[in-house]
Design an enzyme around this catalytic site. Structure first.
Site, PDB file in Angstrom:
ATOM      1  CD  GLU A 161      -2.838  -0.771   2.542  1.00 50.34           C
ATOM      2  OE1 GLU A 161      -2.460   0.106   3.159  1.00 50.34           O
ATOM      3  OE2 GLU A 161      -3.408  -2.256   2.609  1.00 50.34           O
ATOM      4  N   PRO A 162       0.601   2.412  -0.254  1.00 47.71           N
ATOM      5  CG  PRO A 162      -1.233   3.754  -2.073  1.00 47.71           C
ATOM      6  CD  PRO A 162      -1.443   2.282  -0.823  1.00 47.71           C
ATOM      7  CG  ASP A 222       8.775 -17.357   4.480  1.00 49.60           C
ATOM      8  OD1 ASP A 222       9.586 -16.421   4.606  1.00 49.60           O
ATOM      9  OD2 ASP A 222       8.986 -18.227   5.863  1.00 49.60           O
ATOM     10  CG  HIS A 242      43.616  -4.099 -20.787  1.00 51.98           C
ATOM     11  ND1 HIS A 242      45.398  -3.777 -20.519  1.00 51.98           N
ATOM     12  CD2 HIS A 242      43.165  -3.726 -21.702  1.00 51.98           C
ATOM     13  CE1 HIS A 242      45.301  -3.709 -21.254  1.00 51.98           C
ATOM     14  NE2 HIS A 242      44.183  -2.731 -22.525  1.00 51.98           N
ATOM     15  CD  GLU A 287       8.348 -11.215  -4.273  1.00 53.13           C
ATOM     16  OE1 GLU A 287       8.428 -11.680  -3.757  1.00 53.13           O
ATOM     17  OE2 GLU A 287       7.870 -11.570  -5.885  1.00 53.13           O
ATOM     18  N   GLY A 288      10.529  -6.667  -0.389  1.00 52.70           N
ATOM     19  CA  GLY A 288      11.156  -7.222   0.494  1.00 52.70           C
ATOM     20  C   GLY A 288      12.215  -6.303  -0.253  1.00 52.70           C
ATOM     21  CB  THR A 289      13.522  -3.036   0.687  1.00 55.61           C
ATOM     22  OG1 THR A 289      14.535  -2.715   1.840  1.00 55.61           O
ATOM     23  CG2 THR A 289      12.650  -2.030  -0.257  1.00 55.61           C
TER      24      THR A 289
END
Length: 378
Positions: free
Chosen positions: A126-127, A239, A277, A362-364
């Site tokens: 939600e906001p 989960d 390199h 989905e969860g920071t």
């Protein structure tokens, strides 16, 4: 402990890779540019059995194990993370029914997904209540044999095209997480509206809108679990879905690494390919090492679920590490390409934009660290 894929798992991987290579990748730049919904790509995935992977076969689903799902999802995201997100949104939305629904609910609400192309969406955020689910403002009140929903959800994947909505609402805000209950809204009943498609930085092939509920009526038979069990169901769902989200990160990172390996062999500076390199070699080695580490974490988090165990800690390890890893790998890929990496005609700037979202939804990555700490304190 076996690190080898079975013959069946390799066949699934090959089928998903062929779909990603031949069907998704040729059209991914178009959908990224226009932000149109890739209905044709989703239809093709449905025909190939790459949609509704989590629905058990007895309810007309594909019925893959969790490990098989992440193997497939990595390939889908290698093709395009936005398309992959659109495809696994059905699994996310249907997981509450799979995990907590009755046999009757599974027959009514899951089986139709195997009969024809049908999209569903997971309505939790939600906001003012993203990571803080207990602060949910969407309400439900019971009136006889129905519940009445009021409120709004934001950043909902596939909402603009869905005809089934898994919704979390509270029966009593004062009870916080203990008041949250899960419902399934079928079709688009009166009072349910979706907003405009969000103009996103990345994963532009996935449809993302708000969903508003204004006196939307839901029959009691469409309540998933008991009243007040919604928070528990939502957490169990996440989960189960975190390994899939982590596998999207791996697909992005693998694509970035492969593009970097190819480009570094072609691009020359100081009379030799840049991959000769040492500074570039170190970047490529780090990209490969961390992509592989994320894959192993993700496989473990899925395998724990397949063994019937709780995977909160392992899935948070996987989602957090893989999301941060993908952002770093994609950023390094842009660096390997130099100025060309910043240009849209080259593939890696899209990967960098796509990767950023995994650190947020989905969860920071910060919330995952909180979950991990909480699990450690147990």
């Amino acid at each position: 402990m076996d690190f080898q894929l079975s013959e069946n798992q390799r066949a699934l991987q090959d089928a998903a890779r062929k779909y990603a290579r031949d069907v998704v990748r040729p059209k991914a730049p178009h959908y990224d540019e226009t932000s149109d919904f890739p209905k044709d790509l989703i239809s093709a995935a449905f025909e190939l059995g790459l949609l509704n992977m989590a629905i058990p076969s007895e309810y007309n689903g594909v019925g893959l194990t969790h490990l098989e799902q992440v193997i497939v999802c990595e390939e889908l995201a290698w093709g395009c993370a936005g398309v992959a997100t659109s495809l696994i949104a059905n699994d996310l939305a249907n997981l509450p029914i799979i995990l907590a629904g009755t046999d009757d609910q599974k027959k009514r609400l899951l089986a139709p997904f195997g009969e024809k192309l049908k999209l569903s969406c997971f309505c939790l955020t939600e906001p003012s209540a993203g990571s803080d689910v207990a602060a949910m403002g969407t309400t439900a009140r019971r009136e006889g044999d129905e519940y009445v929903l009021n409120g709004s959800k934001c950043f909902i994947t596939n909402a603009g095209y869905a005809d089934q909505f898994t919704v979390f609402a509270t029966l009593d805000k004062g009870k916080k997480h203990k008041g949250i209950t899960c419902f399934v809204v079928e079709g688009r009943p009166q009072g349910l509206t979706t907003g405009k498609h969000e103009n996103k930085m990345g994963q532009r092939a996935s449809n993302t809108t708000t969903v508003t509920f204004d006196e939307v009526r839901v029959p009691v038979k469409n309540r998933i679990g008991e009243e007040g069990e919604g928070f528990k169901i939502a957490m169990a769902t996440l989960d189960n879905s975190r390994p899939l989200t982590a596998s999207i990160s791996i697909g992005i990172a693998r694509a970035a690494l492969e593009h970097s390996l190819e480009y570094s062999a072609q691009r020359q500076t100081m009379g030799k390919p840049i991959r000769e390199h040492q500074a570039v070699q170190f970047m490529l080695a780090e990209m490969a090492m961390n992509t592989h580490a994320a894959r192993l974490l993700t496989y473990e988090s899925a395998q724990v679920l397949d063994e019937g165990q709780r995977n909160t800690l392992q899935s948070s390890y996987a989602k957090c590490f893989a999301a941060d890893m993908a952002m770093k790998v994609a950023t390094d890929a842009v660096q390997v390409f130099g100025g060309y990496g910043y240009m849209k005609e080259y593939p890696v700037e899209k990967l960098m934009r796509d990767a950023k979202l995994i650190q947020v939804y989905e969860g920071t990555s910060q919330v995952q660290r909180l979950v991990i700490a909480k699990e450690l304190f147990r």
